[in-house]
Design a protein around this motif. Structure first.
Motif, PDB file in Angstrom:
ATOM      1  N   ASN A 150      -4.755  -2.891 -12.844  1.00 30.86           N
ATOM      2  CA  ASN A 150      -4.625  -2.499 -11.436  1.00 30.86           C
ATOM      3  C   ASN A 150      -5.611  -3.288 -10.604  1.00 30.86           C
ATOM      4  O   ASN A 150      -6.794  -3.394 -10.954  1.00 30.86           O
ATOM      5  CB  ASN A 150      -4.924  -1.008 -11.263  1.00 30.86           C
ATOM      6  CG  ASN A 150      -3.980  -0.140 -12.050  1.00 30.86           C
ATOM      7  OD1 ASN A 150      -2.817  -0.480 -12.238  1.00 30.86           O
ATOM      8  ND2 ASN A 150      -4.484   0.998 -12.518  1.00 30.86           N
ATOM      9  N   SER A 151      -5.159  -3.833  -9.503  1.00 31.55           N
ATOM     10  CA  SER A 151      -6.024  -4.581  -8.592  1.00 31.55           C
ATOM     11  C   SER A 151      -6.320  -3.750  -7.351  1.00 31.55           C
ATOM     12  O   SER A 151      -5.516  -2.908  -6.922  1.00 31.55           O
ATOM     13  CB  SER A 151      -5.358  -5.892  -8.180  1.00 31.55           C
ATOM     14  OG  SER A 151      -6.096  -6.513  -7.139  1.00 31.55           O
ATOM     15  N   ILE A 152      -7.442  -4.042  -6.737  1.00 28.02           N
ATOM     16  CA  ILE A 152      -7.801  -3.380  -5.482  1.00 28.02           C
ATOM     17  C   ILE A 152      -6.849  -3.745  -4.352  1.00 28.02           C
ATOM     18  O   ILE A 152      -6.851  -3.102  -3.298  1.00 28.02           O
ATOM     19  CB  ILE A 152      -9.253  -3.711  -5.095  1.00 28.02           C
ATOM     20  CG1 ILE A 152      -9.754  -2.741  -4.008  1.00 28.02           C
ATOM     21  CG2 ILE A 152      -9.392  -5.159  -4.673  1.00 28.02           C
ATOM     22  CD1 ILE A 152     -11.209  -2.914  -3.672  1.00 28.02           C
ATOM     23  N   ASP A 153      -5.989  -4.761  -4.565  1.00 26.72           N
ATOM     24  CA  ASP A 153      -5.035  -5.106  -3.511  1.00 26.72           C
ATOM     25  C   ASP A 153      -4.134  -3.935  -3.134  1.00 26.72           C
ATOM     26  O   ASP A 153      -3.678  -3.829  -1.991  1.00 26.72           O
ATOM     27  CB  ASP A 153      -4.207  -6.335  -3.894  1.00 26.72           C
ATOM     28  CG  ASP A 153      -3.310  -6.100  -5.112  1.00 26.72           C
ATOM     29  OD1 ASP A 153      -3.379  -5.024  -5.741  1.00 26.72           O
ATOM     30  OD2 ASP A 153      -2.549  -7.040  -5.455  1.00 26.72           O
ATOM     31  N   PHE A 201      -7.600 -12.442   3.475  1.00 29.01           N
ATOM     32  CA  PHE A 201      -6.453 -13.032   2.779  1.00 29.01           C
ATOM     33  C   PHE A 201      -6.046 -12.284   1.502  1.00 29.01           C
ATOM     34  O   PHE A 201      -5.301 -12.831   0.691  1.00 29.01           O
ATOM     35  CB  PHE A 201      -6.716 -14.515   2.437  1.00 29.01           C
ATOM     36  CG  PHE A 201      -7.192 -15.308   3.597  1.00 29.01           C
ATOM     37  CD1 PHE A 201      -6.330 -15.639   4.636  1.00 29.01           C
ATOM     38  CD2 PHE A 201      -8.513 -15.713   3.677  1.00 29.01           C
ATOM     39  CE1 PHE A 201      -6.768 -16.377   5.725  1.00 29.01           C
ATOM     40  CE2 PHE A 201      -8.967 -16.450   4.758  1.00 29.01           C
ATOM     41  CZ  PHE A 201      -8.095 -16.782   5.791  1.00 29.01           C
ATOM     42  N   ILE A 202      -6.494 -11.040   1.336  1.00 32.77           N
ATOM     43  CA  ILE A 202      -6.010 -10.235   0.205  1.00 32.77           C
ATOM     44  C   ILE A 202      -4.536  -9.917   0.405  1.00 32.77           C
ATOM     45  O   ILE A 202      -3.734  -9.970  -0.533  1.00 32.77           O
ATOM     46  CB  ILE A 202      -6.844  -8.948   0.061  1.00 32.77           C
ATOM     47  CG1 ILE A 202      -8.278  -9.280  -0.327  1.00 32.77           C
ATOM     48  CG2 ILE A 202      -6.229  -8.025  -0.996  1.00 32.77           C
ATOM     49  CD1 ILE A 202      -9.192  -8.077  -0.380  1.00 32.77           C
ATOM     50  N   ASN A 219      -1.888 -11.518  -2.054  1.00 30.82           N
ATOM     51  CA  ASN A 219      -2.241 -12.859  -2.510  1.00 30.82           C
ATOM     52  C   ASN A 219      -2.945 -12.836  -3.874  1.00 30.82           C
ATOM     53  O   ASN A 219      -3.409 -13.880  -4.334  1.00 30.82           O
ATOM     54  CB  ASN A 219      -3.148 -13.546  -1.488  1.00 30.82           C
ATOM     55  CG  ASN A 219      -2.355 -14.155  -0.347  1.00 30.82           C
ATOM     56  OD1 ASN A 219      -1.306 -14.772  -0.565  1.00 30.82           O
ATOM     57  ND2 ASN A 219      -2.843 -13.966   0.873  1.00 30.82           N
ATOM     58  N   ILE A 220      -3.041 -11.655  -4.452  1.00 31.12           N
ATOM     59  CA  ILE A 220      -3.628 -11.515  -5.782  1.00 31.12           C
ATOM     60  C   ILE A 220      -2.484 -11.349  -6.772  1.00 31.12           C
ATOM     61  O   ILE A 220      -1.717 -10.384  -6.696  1.00 31.12           O
ATOM     62  CB  ILE A 220      -4.592 -10.321  -5.850  1.00 31.12           C
ATOM     63  CG1 ILE A 220      -5.739 -10.515  -4.858  1.00 31.12           C
ATOM     64  CG2 ILE A 220      -5.135 -10.141  -7.260  1.00 31.12           C
ATOM     65  CD1 ILE A 220      -6.712  -9.351  -4.795  1.00 31.12           C
ATOM     66  N   PHE A 271     -17.701  -2.518  -4.972  1.00 31.54           N
ATOM     67  CA  PHE A 271     -16.641  -2.753  -5.947  1.00 31.54           C
ATOM     68  C   PHE A 271     -16.406  -4.258  -6.053  1.00 31.54           C
ATOM     69  O   PHE A 271     -16.170  -4.931  -5.048  1.00 31.54           O
ATOM     70  CB  PHE A 271     -15.343  -2.049  -5.541  1.00 31.54           C
ATOM     71  CG  PHE A 271     -14.236  -2.258  -6.535  1.00 31.54           C
ATOM     72  CD1 PHE A 271     -14.112  -1.414  -7.633  1.00 31.54           C
ATOM     73  CD2 PHE A 271     -13.339  -3.308  -6.393  1.00 31.54           C
ATOM     74  CE1 PHE A 271     -13.110  -1.619  -8.566  1.00 31.54           C
ATOM     75  CE2 PHE A 271     -12.332  -3.514  -7.317  1.00 31.54           C
ATOM     76  CZ  PHE A 271     -12.222  -2.668  -8.416  1.00 31.54           C
ATOM     77  N   PHE A 272     -16.483  -4.775  -7.284  1.00 27.80           N
ATOM     78  CA  PHE A 272     -16.284  -6.207  -7.537  1.00 27.80           C
ATOM     79  C   PHE A 272     -15.113  -6.392  -8.495  1.00 27.80           C
ATOM     80  O   PHE A 272     -14.998  -5.673  -9.492  1.00 27.80           O
ATOM     81  CB  PHE A 272     -17.536  -6.834  -8.138  1.00 27.80           C
ATOM     82  CG  PHE A 272     -17.362  -8.276  -8.520  1.00 27.80           C
ATOM     83  CD1 PHE A 272     -17.335  -9.266  -7.556  1.00 27.80           C
ATOM     84  CD2 PHE A 272     -17.190  -8.641  -9.852  1.00 27.80           C
ATOM     85  CE1 PHE A 272     -17.166 -10.602  -7.898  1.00 27.80           C
ATOM     86  CE2 PHE A 272     -17.018  -9.970 -10.213  1.00 27.80           C
ATOM     87  CZ  PHE A 272     -17.004 -10.952  -9.226  1.00 27.80           C
ATOM     88  N   GLU A 273     -14.253  -7.356  -8.161  1.00 22.19           N
ATOM     89  CA  GLU A 273     -13.092  -7.660  -9.007  1.00 22.19           C
ATOM     90  C   GLU A 273     -12.969  -9.173  -9.154  1.00 22.19           C
ATOM     91  O   GLU A 273     -13.155  -9.930  -8.192  1.00 22.19           O
ATOM     92  CB  GLU A 273     -11.822  -7.091  -8.370  1.00 22.19           C
ATOM     93  CG  GLU A 273     -10.543  -7.424  -9.106  1.00 22.19           C
ATOM     94  CD  GLU A 273      -9.336  -6.816  -8.420  1.00 22.19           C
ATOM     95  OE1 GLU A 273      -9.191  -5.577  -8.488  1.00 22.19           O
ATOM     96  OE2 GLU A 273      -8.547  -7.561  -7.800  1.00 22.19           O
TER      97      GLU A 273
END
Length: 509
Positions: A150-153, A201-202, A219-220, A271-273
């Motif tokens: 799962n992405s933070i996008d 740009f996420i 964009n992820i 939060f870092f991804e």
């Protein structure tokens, strides 16, 4: 750089973190704190009194004092958090964080007016108390990391759908600060999140040439993501108490408290991804959020203690709901990095200042029993009950908390607290021990588990002075959701362990 100040009007914001169940509970619960004697017996003082912190449980305890008395308390607390990262697919990434702090968490005095005829009926003694007690330690720290699909996008995409592109696009000459401020004033906190995601740009509009575009993509690229979540909070909750008590007919004690509460809570989360997924235009995300909460409130307590016999005492007390008036401020910073295009940073130098809202916490009911073995020792038991589903939020500024209040009613329930303590004396020395159990306020105790604790302590009396020391240990499991109420549902399961050394110096006067 000089900061702009933003006041947001009418809000309906599920992502304002202080306005969710977790934080409403934080301001509704009170920890076992106070004097070393009180903590050494795990707070089981409802039928005993004779200790300044016992007034937290039963205000009648002030009239048990035989003479005027004052005390001051210092505590040192160590916190260990074991966190396991979880994204509903993987369960990985164990980490331990340790932190410590030092607080003056109690001071006050009881003044005894004992000039009545002790053989007569009616009032034999009057007590007046002025005390301060810390009711919660908000200091906490944890770091959780793991791998996720799962992405933070998803956090930004969920908010973006339906938002017109021209609303979140800067005009010629318009700065990030200006548009972020405008969105907060006119559209609210959610629109600010969409702007942050778009500006870094996420997320991107499906049709860049259409200012009325309302659909967006990420964009992820999908795949696997290395993620870290850091949480640090500071601050304390406390209350100042004005107490009035009386001994009546030798065998009955009555007391009343007026309490002035305060809240001080500050939290930062990062939060870092990171990803190396094929086709991903964004490879790193760092999202920082800060929250500052302050509040003031009031409550009242009434209680009584009865000497049933030389050996048996019974106590009962009631604490009204606390009406808190709370104000909050937030700041945000979002940074992304693309292997192809470099770095994008959105750091609005804006403080979001949110309108004051009211939080009503539950009333508390306590019944107590104590068995005394002359001057040699005692055993004490307290039982308390709070209905956490009665927590309510409201606002004089038109904010609608109906959904949150419905969630509270659905997810929380009444919870019991049991405290058992014992004290034994030998000359000037006393030794103590205790155990406490606090039931989870959640119907689903996976979200927040039951709290268990034990304590030991000792004291020494000399002339007019008394010195007490206590050690207590508490453990509890909780779920730490990174972005509550969003489609990005990753979280950490945190086992929290707190141990505290407490020192109290008291004096009769």
């Amino acid at each position: 750089m000089k900061k702009l100040f933003l006041v947001i009007g009418v809000l309906s914001m599920p992502f304002l973190n202080a306005q969710d169940i977790t934080d409403a509970l934080r301001y509704s619960q009170q920890d076992i704190m106070g004097t070393a004697r009180f903590r050494g017996m795990s707070g089981a003082f409802g039928a005993l009194g004779g200790d300044l912190s016992a007034l937290q449980i039963n205000p009648a305890g002030s009239a048990v004092f035989l003479n005027s008395y004052g005390s001051m308390t210092l505590s040192s607390t160590s916190i260990d958090n074991d966190s396991n990262y979880n994204d509903d697919i993987f369960f990985n990434g164990f980490n331990n964080n340790s932190s410590s702090n030092l607080n003056f968490n109690q001071f006050g005095a009881i003044f005894i007016y004992d000039y009545f005829n002790e053989e007569s009926s009616g009032i034999n003694r009057i007590s007046l108390g002025l005390t301060y007690d810390q009711t919660a330690d908000n200091a906490d720290e944890l770091l959780s990391f793991g791998q996720s699909r799962n992405s933070i996008d998803s956090f930004f995409l969920e908010e973006a759908q339906g938002v017109p592109l021209n609303l979140i696009t800067r005009r010629a000459g318009e700065s990030v600060n200006e548009l972020y401020t405008f969105l907060g004033e006119t559209e609210g906190y959610d629109a600010q999140q969409v702007f942050l995601g778009h500006e870094t740009f996420i997320i991107e509009a499906d049709d860049l040439d259409n200012p009325n575009n309302t659909s967006y993509f990420s964009n992820i690229a999908p795949g696997r993501f290395d993620q870290e979540y850091y949480y640090e909070s500071t601050g304390i909750n406390g209350k100042f108490t004005l107490n009035l008590g009386a001994q009546i007919n030798q065998d009955f004690y009555f007391g009343f408290n007026l309490n002035s509460h305060f809240i001080s809570y500050d939290r930062v989360t990062e939060f870092f991804e990171e990803n190396n997924n094929t086709g991903s235009n964004i490879n790193q995300v760092l999202f920082t959020n800060r929250l500052s909460t302050s509040g003031a409130g009031f409550s009242a307590q009434v209680g009584g203690i009865a000497k049933v016999s030389q050996m048996l005492r019974l106590g009962a007390s009631y604490e009204s709901p606390t009406w808190h008036y709370i104000e909050e401020e937030t700041t945000q910073r979002l940074e992304t990095f693309s292997n192809a295009d470099g770095r994008a940073i959105v750091n609005p130098n804006v403080i979001n200042i949110f309108p004051e809202y009211e939080l009503r916490t539950p009333a508390s009911y306590t019944g107590s029993i104590a068995i005394l073995f002359s001057q040699r020792g005692l055993i004490s038991l307290d039982y308390s009950y709070k209905d956490y589903s009665s927590i309510k939020l409201s606002s004089d500024f038109g904010n609608d908390f109906s959904d949150l209040n419905a969630d509270i009613d659905t997810n929380l329930h009444g919870a019991s607290v049991v405290r058992i303590g014992s004290e034994w004396r030998n000359g000037n020395w006393s030794v103590r021990g205790g155990y406490s159990f606090e039931e989870s306020p959640y119907k689903n105790d996976f979200i927040l588990g039951d709290k268990n604790g034990f304590s030991v302590g000792a004291g020494y009396s000399f002339e007019k002075f008394r010195f007490d020391v206590a050690y207590d240990y508490v453990e509890q499991r909780r779920v730490e959701r990174f972005f509550p109420n969003s489609s990005f549902n990753n979280f950490a399961v945190v086992d929290s362990y707190r141990d505290t050394l407490t020192f109290t110096l008291g004096m009769n006067f």
